[in-house]
Design a protein around this motif. Structure first.
Motif, PDB file in Angstrom:
ATOM      1  N   MET A  83       0.972  -1.082   0.063  1.00  0.00           N
ATOM      2  CA  MET A  83       0.025  -0.168   0.180  1.00  0.00           C
ATOM      3  C   MET A  83       0.895   1.366   0.027  1.00  0.00           C
ATOM      4  SD  MET A  83      -3.025  -0.894   2.571  1.00  0.00           S
ATOM      5  CE  MET A  83      -4.266   0.374   1.940  1.00  0.00           C
ATOM      6  N   LYS A  84       0.270   2.180  -0.497  1.00  0.00           N
ATOM      7  CA  LYS A  84       1.061   3.435  -0.955  1.00  0.00           C
ATOM      8  C   LYS A  84       0.948   4.323   0.813  1.00  0.00           C
ATOM      9  CE  LYS A  84       0.967   7.724  -3.322  1.00  0.00           C
ATOM     10  NZ  LYS A  84       0.607   8.351  -4.500  1.00  0.00           N
ATOM     11  N   GLU A  85       2.138   4.643   1.094  1.00  0.00           N
ATOM     12  CA  GLU A  85       1.975   5.383   2.403  1.00  0.00           C
ATOM     13  C   GLU A  85       1.657   7.033   2.185  1.00  0.00           C
ATOM     14  OE1 GLU A  85       5.187   5.127   5.078  1.00  0.00           O
ATOM     15  OE2 GLU A  85       5.267   3.026   4.816  1.00  0.00           O
ATOM     16  N   SER A  86       0.817   7.396   2.904  1.00  0.00           N
ATOM     17  CA  SER A  86       0.302   8.711   2.739  1.00  0.00           C
ATOM     18  C   SER A  86       0.907   9.646   4.021  1.00  0.00           C
ATOM     19  CB  SER A  86      -1.398   8.579   2.898  1.00  0.00           C
ATOM     20  OG  SER A  86      -1.886  10.054   2.799  1.00  0.00           O
ATOM     21  N   ASN A  87       1.138  10.879   3.429  1.00  0.00           N
ATOM     22  CA  ASN A  87       1.816  12.027   4.385  1.00  0.00           C
ATOM     23  C   ASN A  87       0.503  13.054   4.491  1.00  0.00           C
ATOM     24  OD1 ASN A  87       4.155  10.518   4.790  1.00  0.00           O
ATOM     25  ND2 ASN A  87       5.083  11.509   3.005  1.00  0.00           N
ATOM     26  N   GLU A  88      -0.475  12.695   4.126  1.00  0.00           N
ATOM     27  CA  GLU A  88      -1.574  13.850   4.292  1.00  0.00           C
ATOM     28  C   GLU A  88      -1.751  13.988   5.791  1.00  0.00           C
ATOM     29  OE1 GLU A  88      -4.964  12.983   1.964  1.00  0.00           O
ATOM     30  OE2 GLU A  88      -3.724  12.342   0.114  1.00  0.00           O
ATOM     31  N   LYS A  89      -2.267  15.382   6.122  1.00  0.00           N
ATOM     32  CA  LYS A  89      -2.693  15.756   7.377  1.00  0.00           C
ATOM     33  C   LYS A  89      -4.078  15.097   7.512  1.00  0.00           C
ATOM     34  CE  LYS A  89       0.132  19.890   8.405  1.00  0.00           C
ATOM     35  NZ  LYS A  89      -0.027  21.258   8.794  1.00  0.00           N
ATOM     36  N   LYS A  90      -4.443  14.415   8.786  1.00  0.00           N
ATOM     37  CA  LYS A  90      -5.568  14.072   8.991  1.00  0.00           C
ATOM     38  C   LYS A  90      -6.223  15.219   9.787  1.00  0.00           C
ATOM     39  CE  LYS A  90      -4.800   9.137   9.216  1.00  0.00           C
ATOM     40  NZ  LYS A  90      -5.220   8.077   9.930  1.00  0.00           N
ATOM     41  N   ILE A  91      -7.742  15.344   9.371  1.00  0.00           N
ATOM     42  CA  ILE A  91      -8.404  16.316  10.245  1.00  0.00           C
ATOM     43  C   ILE A  91      -9.089  15.704  11.367  1.00  0.00           C
ATOM     44  CG2 ILE A  91     -10.592  17.879   9.929  1.00  0.00           C
ATOM     45  CD1 ILE A  91      -9.713  18.273   6.956  1.00  0.00           C
ATOM     46  N   THR A  92      -8.846  16.242  12.400  1.00  0.00           N
ATOM     47  CA  THR A  92      -9.354  15.551  13.882  1.00  0.00           C
ATOM     48  C   THR A  92     -10.262  16.310  14.297  1.00  0.00           C
ATOM     49  OG1 THR A  92      -7.960  16.725  15.275  1.00  0.00           O
ATOM     50  CG2 THR A  92      -7.096  14.567  14.340  1.00  0.00           C
ATOM     51  N   THR A  93     -11.296  15.579  14.824  1.00  0.00           N
ATOM     52  CA  THR A  93     -12.449  16.406  15.610  1.00  0.00           C
ATOM     53  C   THR A  93     -11.833  17.558  16.419  1.00  0.00           C
ATOM     54  OG1 THR A  93     -13.722  14.230  16.019  1.00  0.00           O
ATOM     55  CG2 THR A  93     -14.492  16.264  17.054  1.00  0.00           C
ATOM     56  N   LEU A  94     -10.683  17.317  17.024  1.00  0.00           N
ATOM     57  CA  LEU A  94     -10.251  18.361  17.949  1.00  0.00           C
ATOM     58  C   LEU A  94      -9.877  19.606  16.942  1.00  0.00           C
ATOM     59  CD1 LEU A  94      -9.370  19.191  20.836  1.00  0.00           C
ATOM     60  CD2 LEU A  94      -7.020  18.399  20.381  1.00  0.00           C
ATOM     61  N   LYS A  95      -9.449  19.597  15.880  1.00  0.00           N
ATOM     62  CA  LYS A  95      -9.185  20.693  15.089  1.00  0.00           C
ATOM     63  C   LYS A  95     -10.188  21.290  14.538  1.00  0.00           C
ATOM     64  CE  LYS A  95      -4.747  18.977  13.261  1.00  0.00           C
ATOM     65  NZ  LYS A  95      -3.920  18.565  12.255  1.00  0.00           N
ATOM     66  N   VAL A  96     -11.362  20.566  14.418  1.00  0.00           N
ATOM     67  CA  VAL A  96     -12.660  21.244  13.708  1.00  0.00           C
ATOM     68  C   VAL A  96     -13.285  22.000  14.779  1.00  0.00           C
ATOM     69  CG1 VAL A  96     -15.017  20.509  12.966  1.00  0.00           C
ATOM     70  CG2 VAL A  96     -12.950  19.408  12.197  1.00  0.00           C
ATOM     71  N   PHE A  97     -13.191  21.429  16.082  1.00  0.00           N
ATOM     72  CA  PHE A  97     -13.853  22.492  17.047  1.00  0.00           C
ATOM     73  C   PHE A  97     -12.810  23.510  17.313  1.00  0.00           C
ATOM     74  CE2 PHE A  97     -16.695  18.838  18.388  1.00  0.00           C
ATOM     75  CZ  PHE A  97     -17.554  19.712  18.852  1.00  0.00           C
ATOM     76  N   LYS A  98     -11.575  23.370  17.160  1.00  0.00           N
ATOM     77  CA  LYS A  98     -11.060  24.555  17.441  1.00  0.00           C
ATOM     78  C   LYS A  98     -11.231  25.720  16.108  1.00  0.00           C
ATOM     79  CE  LYS A  98      -6.126  26.179  17.743  1.00  0.00           C
ATOM     80  NZ  LYS A  98      -4.677  25.774  17.593  1.00  0.00           N
ATOM     81  N   VAL A  99     -11.321  25.442  14.918  1.00  0.00           N
ATOM     82  CA  VAL A  99     -11.903  26.306  14.138  1.00  0.00           C
ATOM     83  C   VAL A  99     -13.139  26.779  14.328  1.00  0.00           C
ATOM     84  CG1 VAL A  99     -12.441  26.504  11.544  1.00  0.00           C
ATOM     85  CG2 VAL A  99     -10.273  25.357  12.027  1.00  0.00           C
ATOM     86  N   ILE A 100     -14.201  25.913  14.734  1.00  0.00           N
ATOM     87  CA  ILE A 100     -15.656  26.328  15.005  1.00  0.00           C
ATOM     88  C   ILE A 100     -15.616  27.713  16.089  1.00  0.00           C
ATOM     89  CG2 ILE A 100     -17.675  25.725  15.811  1.00  0.00           C
ATOM     90  CD1 ILE A 100     -17.541  23.279  14.249  1.00  0.00           C
ATOM     91  N   THR A 101     -14.570  27.044  17.193  1.00  0.00           N
ATOM     92  CA  THR A 101     -14.402  28.025  18.563  1.00  0.00           C
ATOM     93  C   THR A 101     -13.944  29.234  17.962  1.00  0.00           C
ATOM     94  OG1 THR A 101     -14.366  26.351  19.900  1.00  0.00           O
ATOM     95  CG2 THR A 101     -13.671  28.230  20.867  1.00  0.00           C
ATOM     96  N   ILE A 102     -13.058  29.580  17.424  1.00  0.00           N
ATOM     97  CA  ILE A 102     -12.437  30.651  16.718  1.00  0.00           C
ATOM     98  C   ILE A 102     -13.589  31.429  16.011  1.00  0.00           C
ATOM     99  CG2 ILE A 102     -10.781  31.622  14.821  1.00  0.00           C
ATOM    100  CD1 ILE A 102      -8.889  29.356  16.037  1.00  0.00           C
TER     101      ILE A 102
END
Length: 74
Positions: free
Chosen positions: A1-20
């Motif tokens: 399988m091909k390894e991915s270096n993409e950033k994963k969007i976590t729930t914590l990051k989503v809540f941080k953006v919504i809070t801002i």
């Protein structure tokens, strides 16, 4: 399988953006409300301000809980 270096969007990051975003909206609404009180130029809608503030408080509380939970897991 091909390894991915993409950033994963976590729930914590989503809540941080919504809070801002909520912070910016609440600050704008408070400024508009104070401006309305001082000048008497228009009637402000206090129900919208109160409901947005309640939603902001709930989002901020959930964000803090997620931060504590992620620290315990790490």
């Amino acid at each position: 399988m091909k390894e991915s270096n993409e950033k994963k969007i976590t729930t914590l990051k989503v809540f941080k953006v919504i809070t801002i975003i909520y912070s910016v909206v609440i600050i704008g609404m408070v400024i508009a409300t104070i401006y309305g009180w001082v000048t008497g130029a228009y009637d402000t809608n206090y129900v919208v301000l109160a409901s947005c503030t309640a939603a902001y408080c709930a989002t901020a509380a959930e964000y803090e809980a997620l931060k504590k939970k992620s620290r315990k897991e790490a």
